[in-house]
Write a protein that holds these residues in place. Structure first.
Motif, PDB file in Angstrom:
ATOM      1  N   ALA A 115       0.830  -1.213   0.000  1.00  0.00           N
ATOM      2  CA  ALA A 115       0.000   0.000   0.000  1.00  0.00           C
ATOM      3  C   ALA A 115       0.861   1.259   0.000  1.00  0.00           C
ATOM      4  O   ALA A 115       0.556   2.244  -0.677  1.00  0.00           O
ATOM      5  N   GLY A 116       1.957   1.220   0.764  1.00  0.00           N
ATOM      6  CA  GLY A 116       2.854   2.366   0.783  1.00  0.00           C
ATOM      7  C   GLY A 116       3.510   2.610  -0.560  1.00  0.00           C
ATOM      8  O   GLY A 116       3.673   3.752  -0.993  1.00  0.00           O
ATOM      9  N   GLN A 119       1.034   4.233  -2.799  1.00  0.00           N
ATOM     10  CA  GLN A 119       0.833   5.629  -2.403  1.00  0.00           C
ATOM     11  C   GLN A 119       1.974   6.502  -2.913  1.00  0.00           C
ATOM     12  O   GLN A 119       1.762   7.588  -3.431  1.00  0.00           O
ATOM     13  N   PRO A 275       0.494   4.613   4.084  1.00  0.00           N
ATOM     14  CA  PRO A 275      -0.843   4.130   3.698  1.00  0.00           C
ATOM     15  C   PRO A 275      -1.980   4.767   4.503  1.00  0.00           C
ATOM     16  O   PRO A 275      -3.132   4.763   4.061  1.00  0.00           O
TER      17      PRO A 275
END
Length: 362
Positions: A115-116, A119, A275
């Motif tokens: 997720a990071g 992003q 995230p």
């Protein structure tokens, strides 16, 4: 007016230190086939010795105080029982909580990292430039994020596995620690026996200064690290960051690395905050800045002062050199070892100058 020779100027000293650091790194890269087994052997030997030495300097003041009123052996045993009891109480109070939080973090880490990464990719795509340089920067940033987090995780797991080895913790370290504390008053006289009679005064002063330097560093750094860990934990709780306890504990451990440690300690928190949104990332950075300002302006000056008197540039170069050869353990011991070597060199130079001055008078 005193004329300062070019080789006595600060820029020349820093160039020498930088050159030596680069030579060590280059040399290590060419003889790694030989150094790797030696490094493994030294790591196996150094870990229990370093941990026992840290505990020795932490417990020595208490043992010396109790030894004024009771037998030294009884004082050591009382301190051992108190230490084990304190560790047991801490483990009973927060051990299960920390283990569960750490296991949950390990379980969710791939999801958080993915997720990071998305992003970060979305943020970088907001740069509306069709440029090869921008594309390369974007790819390098993502690769760096993945590789850095993976490296940190592997190092932490490897160190934790080595430190928590049952034989090392339960037998070797207490054994070394007991005899260090028991022979506390005999260490200096036994070392003086190996020096010539004419040098014993100089050697005694040097050994005492070395001992004071290491003691000041260990005690001061331990207190500073605990304060940083506590402040980071409180800050993470206030902003609602997940896994606050484990992240604060990681920041506490890395704070033993001078100058570079705080920046390493904040990396997992940044990865977890990304995230959660930009606002959470900003809050993490604010907590980091506040804690670093409090540590640099309030905590460290009161606890550490300027006892080591080592320039920040020198510290960074020494950490790079020792870290490339001995890994994380080398990073931890780089500054105190350098400070001890500096004490030896300066003390020897002072003694030689004094001897020359006496010869001229005669």
């Amino acid at each position: 007016m005193k004329i300062v020779e070019w080789y006595q100027k600060s820029w020349f000293k820093y160039m020498v230190v930088a050159t030596l650091a680069l030579v060590i790194i280059w040399f290590y890269g060419h003889v790694q086939f030989f150094i790797q087994p030696l490094q493994t052997f030294l790591m196996t030997m150094l870990i229990p010795i370093i941990l026992a030495g840290i505990l020795y300097y932490l417990l020595r003041p208490v043992v010396r105080f109790l030894s004024k009123y009771i037998w030294q052996t009884a004082a050591i045993l009382i301190v051992f029982v108190a230490l084990l009891g304190g560790l047991f109480l801490i483990g009973a109070a927060v051990g299960e909580f920390l283990i569960n939080q750490f296991q949950e973090l390990v379980k969710q880490w791939p999801v958080i990292l993915d997720a990071g990464s998305r992003q970060v990719n979305d943020i970088l795509q907001m740069i509306d430039f069709e440029s090869d340089i921008v594309q390369e920067m974007r790819d390098n940033t993502l690769d760096f994020l993945k590789s850095s987090v993976g490296t940190i995780g592997n190092n932490v797991i490897g160190i934790a596995g080595a430190v928590t080895n049952a034989v090392t913790v339960t037998v070797v370290i207490p054994f070394i620690l007991f005899y260090l504390l028991k022979d506390d008053g005999q260490l200096l006289p036994s070392m003086l026996k190996w020096s010539p009679a004419s040098f014993q005064t100089h050697v005694k002063e040097t050994l005492k200064e070395m001992d004071q330097t290491i003691a000041a560093y260990v005690l001061g750094q331990m207190l500073v690290a605990c304060v940083i860990g506590l402040f980071m934990f409180i800050g993470y709780l206030i902003i609602g960051l997940p896994f606050a306890a484990v992240l604060a504990l990681f920041a506490l451990v890395t704070s033993f690395i001078p100058f570079l440690g705080p920046f390493l300690g904040i990396l997992p928190a940044i990865v977890i905050a990304i995230p959660e949104g930009t606002f959470m990332l900003v809050k993490v950075l604010i907590v980091f800045v506040i804690v670093q300002q409090a540590e640099g302006n309030l905590v460290s000056p009161q606890i550490m002062g300027n006892r080591l008197n080592v320039h920040p540039v020198t510290v960074i170069l020494v950490i790079l050199a020792t870290g490339s050869v001995f890994g994380f353990i080398g990073i931890l011991i780089a500054v105190p070892v350098y400070a001890v070597i500096k004490v030896i060199v300066l003390s020897t130079v002072k003694w030689v100058r004094a001897a020359r001055a006496d010869d001229l008078k005669e």
